[in-house]
Write a protein that holds these residues in place. Structure first.
Motif, PDB file in Angstrom:
ATOM      1  N   ILE A 159      27.990  32.582  48.574  1.00  0.00           N
ATOM      2  CA  ILE A 159      29.342  32.197  48.140  1.00  0.00           C
ATOM      3  C   ILE A 159      29.142  31.205  47.012  1.00  0.00           C
ATOM      4  N   ALA A 160      29.103  31.692  45.797  1.00  0.00           N
ATOM      5  CA  ALA A 160      28.767  30.853  44.651  1.00  0.00           C
ATOM      6  C   ALA A 160      29.798  31.018  43.538  1.00  0.00           C
ATOM      7  N   SER A 161      29.708  30.155  42.541  1.00  0.00           N
ATOM      8  CA  SER A 161      30.699  30.136  41.465  1.00  0.00           C
ATOM      9  C   SER A 161      30.789  31.462  40.717  1.00  0.00           C
ATOM     10  N   GLY A 162      29.679  32.194  40.642  1.00  0.00           N
ATOM     11  CA  GLY A 162      29.676  33.468  39.936  1.00  0.00           C
ATOM     12  C   GLY A 162      30.432  34.568  40.644  1.00  0.00           C
ATOM     13  N   ASN A 163      30.845  34.314  41.890  1.00  0.00           N
ATOM     14  CA  ASN A 163      31.571  35.318  42.663  1.00  0.00           C
ATOM     15  C   ASN A 163      33.070  35.068  42.702  1.00  0.00           C
ATOM     16  N   MET A 164      33.526  34.015  41.998  1.00  0.00           N
ATOM     17  CA  MET A 164      34.947  33.679  42.070  1.00  0.00           C
ATOM     18  C   MET A 164      35.520  33.411  40.687  1.00  0.00           C
ATOM     19  N   ARG A 165      36.818  33.663  40.542  1.00  0.00           N
ATOM     20  CA  ARG A 165      37.530  33.361  39.300  1.00  0.00           C
ATOM     21  C   ARG A 165      38.440  32.170  39.577  1.00  0.00           C
ATOM     22  N   VAL A 166      38.141  31.040  38.908  1.00  0.00           N
ATOM     23  CA  VAL A 166      38.830  29.775  39.197  1.00  0.00           C
ATOM     24  C   VAL A 166      39.424  29.202  37.917  1.00  0.00           C
ATOM     25  N   TYR A 167      40.619  28.619  38.045  1.00  0.00           N
ATOM     26  CA  TYR A 167      41.314  28.020  36.906  1.00  0.00           C
ATOM     27  C   TYR A 167      41.594  26.539  37.183  1.00  0.00           C
ATOM     28  N   LYS A 168      41.696  25.767  36.111  1.00  0.00           N
ATOM     29  CA  LYS A 168      42.082  24.358  36.193  1.00  0.00           C
ATOM     30  C   LYS A 168      43.089  24.075  35.078  1.00  0.00           C
ATOM     31  N   ASP A 169      44.262  23.586  35.457  1.00  0.00           N
ATOM     32  CA  ASP A 169      45.331  23.322  34.488  1.00  0.00           C
ATOM     33  C   ASP A 169      45.636  24.550  33.632  1.00  0.00           C
ATOM     34  N   GLY A 170      45.608  25.732  34.275  1.00  0.00           N
ATOM     35  CA  GLY A 170      45.938  26.973  33.594  1.00  0.00           C
ATOM     36  C   GLY A 170      44.826  27.564  32.747  1.00  0.00           C
ATOM     37  N   GLN A 171      43.656  26.925  32.738  1.00  0.00           N
ATOM     38  CA  GLN A 171      42.529  27.402  31.927  1.00  0.00           C
ATOM     39  C   GLN A 171      41.406  27.918  32.826  1.00  0.00           C
ATOM     40  N   TYR A 172      40.851  29.064  32.451  1.00  0.00           N
ATOM     41  CA  TYR A 172      39.736  29.641  33.202  1.00  0.00           C
ATOM     42  C   TYR A 172      38.509  28.739  33.118  1.00  0.00           C
ATOM     43  N   ILE A 173      37.835  28.549  34.243  1.00  0.00           N
ATOM     44  CA  ILE A 173      36.619  27.745  34.303  1.00  0.00           C
ATOM     45  C   ILE A 173      35.430  28.689  34.497  1.00  0.00           C
ATOM     46  N   ASP A 174      34.509  28.702  33.526  1.00  0.00           N
ATOM     47  CA  ASP A 174      33.361  29.603  33.646  1.00  0.00           C
ATOM     48  C   ASP A 174      32.467  29.131  34.802  1.00  0.00           C
ATOM     49  N   PRO A 175      31.675  30.031  35.381  1.00  0.00           N
ATOM     50  CA  PRO A 175      30.889  29.695  36.576  1.00  0.00           C
ATOM     51  C   PRO A 175      29.975  28.484  36.423  1.00  0.00           C
ATOM     52  N   MET A 176      29.319  28.336  35.288  1.00  0.00           N
ATOM     53  CA  MET A 176      28.414  27.198  35.108  1.00  0.00           C
ATOM     54  C   MET A 176      29.193  25.882  35.109  1.00  0.00           C
ATOM     55  N   THR A 177      30.330  25.855  34.413  1.00  0.00           N
ATOM     56  CA  THR A 177      31.167  24.656  34.394  1.00  0.00           C
ATOM     57  C   THR A 177      31.735  24.376  35.772  1.00  0.00           C
TER      58      THR A 177
END
Length: 229
Positions: free
Chosen positions: A204-222
């Motif tokens: 269960i890692a960042s590369g398996n999810m699509r996450v946004y912050k303040d309406g902006q997509y956050i890439d997995p590394m960030t």
């Protein structure tokens, strides 16, 4: 690792057999991508980023422990951060591999398929869909009836998997919300034990999810950096 039996060589992890009947996952710093650019949606290793295996393991430990504590069955047993490994219960994959996606927002491939019926970013009620892991066929969608008809799983296993997916996604989404992050969708993998019980597997890692912050997509590394900040 040299004295362990290598069972499977994956893109981002290797799997070894343990004497106690469990398996050991060795997380690697290899990432999927293309032309040297990290892309979790790609089907081949495109680059190596130092430390990726470590952060993927740390996030996996964090969420597997939360999910186990909630009484949901997973393959997670323990982990060793020093050698970037995770001990897991042995189980079989469904068919030749199945990906399970849970969607809280209409984006990505869901939006491309159904944009005639829904607006981008519209809320979805924990919509669950499944695809066969098949690079050559572009990971085709498969329905519950299809999975049962093809003998990949029983109706009960499908129903259990769907319910587990929605519960797990809610746990992760609520946790990310506390960090000021919004989960749009997430991808899981499942297996089953000798008794046919469904278990959450893989990572269960960042590369398996699509996450946004303040309406902006956050890439997995960030996302990984924000998560452990």
């Amino acid at each position: 690792m040299n004295n362990l039996k290598l069972v499977y060589t994956g893109k981002t992890k290797n799997v070894y057999a343990l004497d106690n009947g469990n398996c050991l996952l060795k997380f690697k710093d290899d990432c999927t991508g293309k032309d040297g650019v990290f892309d979790p949606g790609e089907n081949s290793v495109g680059l190596t980023i130092e430390g990726v295996g470590d952060v993927n393991l740390r996030m996996s430990i964090y969420y597997f422990e939360k999910i186990n504590a909630a009484g949901i069955a997973t393959h997670y047993v323990s982990a060793n951060l020093e050698d970037t490994t995770m001990e897991v219960k042995a189980c079989k994959p469904f068919g030749k591999g199945l990906e399970v996606i849970c969607r809280h927002k209409a984006v990505g491939s869901f939006l491309r398929r159904y944009r005639d019926y829904i607006e981008e970013g519209a809320d979805l009620p924990g919509y669950v869909e499944m695809t066969f892991k098949n690079d050559a066929l572009g990971d085709p969608l498969v329905t519950k009836d299809g999975l049962v008809c093809l003998g990949v799983m029983t109706e009960k296993q499908y129903d259990d998997m769907k319910e587990m997916t929605q519960k797990i996604t809610r746990i992760i989404a609520d946790d990310l919300k506390e960090k000021g992050l919004v989960l749009y969708d997430i991808k899981f993998e499942y297996g089953y034990d000798a008794d046919g019980n469904v278990l959450l597997i893989d990572e269960i890692a960042s590369g398996n999810m699509r996450v946004y912050k303040d309406g902006q997509y956050i890439d997995p590394m960030t996302l990984s950096k924000l998560f452990f900040a």
